[in-house]
Design a protein around this motif. Structure first.
Motif, PDB file in Angstrom:
ATOM      1  N   UNK A  34       0.831  -1.208   0.000  1.00  0.00           N
ATOM      2  CA  UNK A  34       0.000   0.000   0.000  1.00  0.00           C
ATOM      3  C   UNK A  34       0.865   1.258   0.000  1.00  0.00           C
ATOM      4  N   UNK A  35       1.970   1.244   0.730  1.00  0.00           N
ATOM      5  CA  UNK A  35       2.868   2.407   0.734  1.00  0.00           C
ATOM      6  C   UNK A  35       3.471   2.638  -0.645  1.00  0.00           C
ATOM      7  N   UNK A  36       3.799   1.543  -1.333  1.00  0.00           N
ATOM      8  CA  UNK A  36       4.351   1.676  -2.688  1.00  0.00           C
ATOM      9  C   UNK A  36       3.335   2.329  -3.620  1.00  0.00           C
ATOM     10  N   UNK A  37       2.086   1.888  -3.558  1.00  0.00           N
ATOM     11  CA  UNK A  37       1.052   2.490  -4.406  1.00  0.00           C
ATOM     12  C   UNK A  37       0.828   3.941  -4.029  1.00  0.00           C
ATOM     13  N   UNK A  38       0.699   4.215  -2.725  1.00  0.00           N
ATOM     14  CA  UNK A  38       0.414   5.581  -2.270  1.00  0.00           C
ATOM     15  C   UNK A  38       1.511   6.559  -2.658  1.00  0.00           C
ATOM     16  N   UNK A  39       2.748   6.086  -2.694  1.00  0.00           N
ATOM     17  CA  UNK A  39       3.869   6.975  -3.027  1.00  0.00           C
ATOM     18  C   UNK A  39       3.736   7.565  -4.415  1.00  0.00           C
ATOM     19  N   UNK A 106     -14.809  -3.930   7.344  1.00  0.00           N
ATOM     20  CA  UNK A 106     -13.973  -3.260   8.343  1.00  0.00           C
ATOM     21  C   UNK A 106     -12.508  -3.250   7.928  1.00  0.00           C
ATOM     22  N   UNK A 107     -12.113  -4.190   7.067  1.00  0.00           N
ATOM     23  CA  UNK A 107     -10.707  -4.289   6.648  1.00  0.00           C
ATOM     24  C   UNK A 107     -10.430  -3.557   5.332  1.00  0.00           C
ATOM     25  N   UNK A 108     -11.438  -2.973   4.721  1.00  0.00           N
ATOM     26  CA  UNK A 108     -11.245  -2.217   3.476  1.00  0.00           C
ATOM     27  C   UNK A 108     -10.934  -0.773   3.865  1.00  0.00           C
ATOM     28  N   UNK A 109      -9.658  -0.478   4.090  1.00  0.00           N
ATOM     29  CA  UNK A 109      -9.254   0.788   4.722  1.00  0.00           C
ATOM     30  C   UNK A 109      -8.651   1.775   3.725  1.00  0.00           C
ATOM     31  N   UNK A 129      -7.331  -2.414  -3.080  1.00  0.00           N
ATOM     32  CA  UNK A 129      -7.805  -2.181  -1.716  1.00  0.00           C
ATOM     33  C   UNK A 129      -6.835  -2.829  -0.734  1.00  0.00           C
ATOM     34  N   UNK A 130      -6.517  -2.085   0.327  1.00  0.00           N
ATOM     35  CA  UNK A 130      -5.569  -2.565   1.334  1.00  0.00           C
ATOM     36  C   UNK A 130      -6.166  -2.396   2.729  1.00  0.00           C
ATOM     37  N   UNK A 131      -5.647  -3.177   3.676  1.00  0.00           N
ATOM     38  CA  UNK A 131      -6.133  -3.078   5.046  1.00  0.00           C
ATOM     39  C   UNK A 131      -5.341  -2.029   5.824  1.00  0.00           C
ATOM     40  N   UNK A 132      -5.628  -1.924   7.114  1.00  0.00           N
ATOM     41  CA  UNK A 132      -5.024  -0.872   7.928  1.00  0.00           C
ATOM     42  C   UNK A 132      -3.520  -1.034   8.068  1.00  0.00           C
TER      43      UNK A 132
END
Length: 347
Positions: A34-39, A106-109, A129-132
């Motif tokens: 998720x961090x890789x995508x968000x970057x 609840x895990x779709x964060x 979609x990624x979790x927390x």
């Protein structure tokens, strides 16, 4: 959590290794996927609302897509259209003839829409979609025949006002190891015999202060029979050879994805056993399998028989059932009965 690398640092690293798989790159560099995508949030990556009650009805308009759900040991890919969505506060479902999901919202964060161009200019579009903790929950990849204007409309409808390239993550929850209580073996067997639906199982074992794997270790044959470690591979080849349709369940904390139908082309590749069919692929790391169980649960319509694989931490990797729609369950039952038992299992 330890201090995380900045988005700029992640982008710089990625520029040096543009061809490595996203999951492999993230693991190698000590970040989450998720961090890789968000970057890369910007023109090609958009932060979207991950709420499945908003997202999934819009996904239907994309037409044929590839749905991907995975855990650490198994990847499940199914081509189809998202239809028959059923919402709910705690659990939701997609019940289409090809895309069949159980969703735990609840895990779709963290949600992202990606439209990234390859070196040759081809644009690959997906919803991820990624979790927390930043682990992948579910991905939807558009295909050549998917409806691109519907993707653009989805992004416009779900785009969040804040488009940050940095995520706030929480520590990953550890896998719950097997919880067994041999002193309650007779109570477990008694309640097991009284089941009328497989969905009663988890509630039953929780009441007895056990979990799935712990209950299998305690209840004993014929209700739960320990199998040899390569039983899943044997089963896939047998189902292919005998043309026995199956139901393959693969999931994580936020999503379970189900294939119902035949498995045809079974291909070993190193530690992987793969199903490589036109609209269903599965990739299973056989070296991650620590225990395999053949499990029989009573229901109103007859016994539900499954083969289930677990990793060394006690995590469920996958479940395979017989697909009884329009076919007798006898062939499936014979396949499972023929799988060799593991003579001794250390608790």
């Amino acid at each position: 959590m330890a201090e995380r690398p900045s988005a700029a640092a992640i982008r710089a690293l990625r520029a040096e290794h543009p061809k490595s798989r996203a999951r492999d790159f993230a693991a190698l560099n000590g970040i989450t996927e998720a961090e890789l995508v968000a970057a890369h949030v910007g023109a090609q990556v958009i932060v979207i609302d991950p709420d499945p009650e908003r997202l999934i009805p819009l996904v239907r308009d994309l037409g044929d897509v590839l749905a991907l759900t995975r855990n650490e040991s198994c990847v499940h890919e199914r081509v189809g259209t998202y239809t028959e969505f059923h919402g709910g506060p705690h659990a939701q479902m997609v019940l289409g003839p090809e895309i069949d999901l159980r969703i735990f919202p609840a895990h779709w964060v963290h949600g992202f829409a990606l439209a990234q161009a390859d070196a040759d200019g081809t644009v690959k579009r997906s919803i991820q979609i990624f979790d927390a903790a930043g682990d992948a929950i579910h991905k939807i990849h558009l295909r050549a025949e998917s409806h691109v204007p519907a993707f653009d409309a989805l992004v416009a409808a779900l785009r969040r006002s804040e488009q940050s390239d940095t995520l706030t993550l929480v520590p990953r929850a550890p896998v719950e190891p097997a919880k067994a209580d041999p002193a309650k073996a007779e109570a477990l067997r008694t309640e097991w015999d009284q089941m009328t639906d497989t969905h009663q199982f988890l509630r039953m074992v929780r009441k007895l202060k056990m979990n799935r794997l712990g209950a299998y270790r305690v209840v004993g044959a014929p209700k739960a029979r320990a199998l040899v470690s390569d039983a899943v591979t044997r089963l896939l080849f047998a189902a292919s050879d005998d043309k026995v349709p199956v139901m393959v369940f693969v999931g994580n904390m936020g999503c379970i994805q189900i294939h119902a139908g035949p498995v045809d082309r079974i291909v070993p590749m190193g530690p992987w056993i793969n199903v490589l069919d036109p609209r269903f692929d599965m990739h299973l790391r056989t070296d991650h399998i620590a225990e395999v169980w053949a499990v029989t649960k009573p229901t109103r319509t007859g016994d539900a028989i499954s083969v289930e694989a677990f990793d060394a931490q006690g995590g469920l990797i996958l479940q395979i059932f017989g697909h009884r729609k329009d076919t007798s369950g006898d062939a499936w039952d014979r396949l499972v009965a023929a799988l060799p038992a593991l003579e001794e299992v250390s608790a």
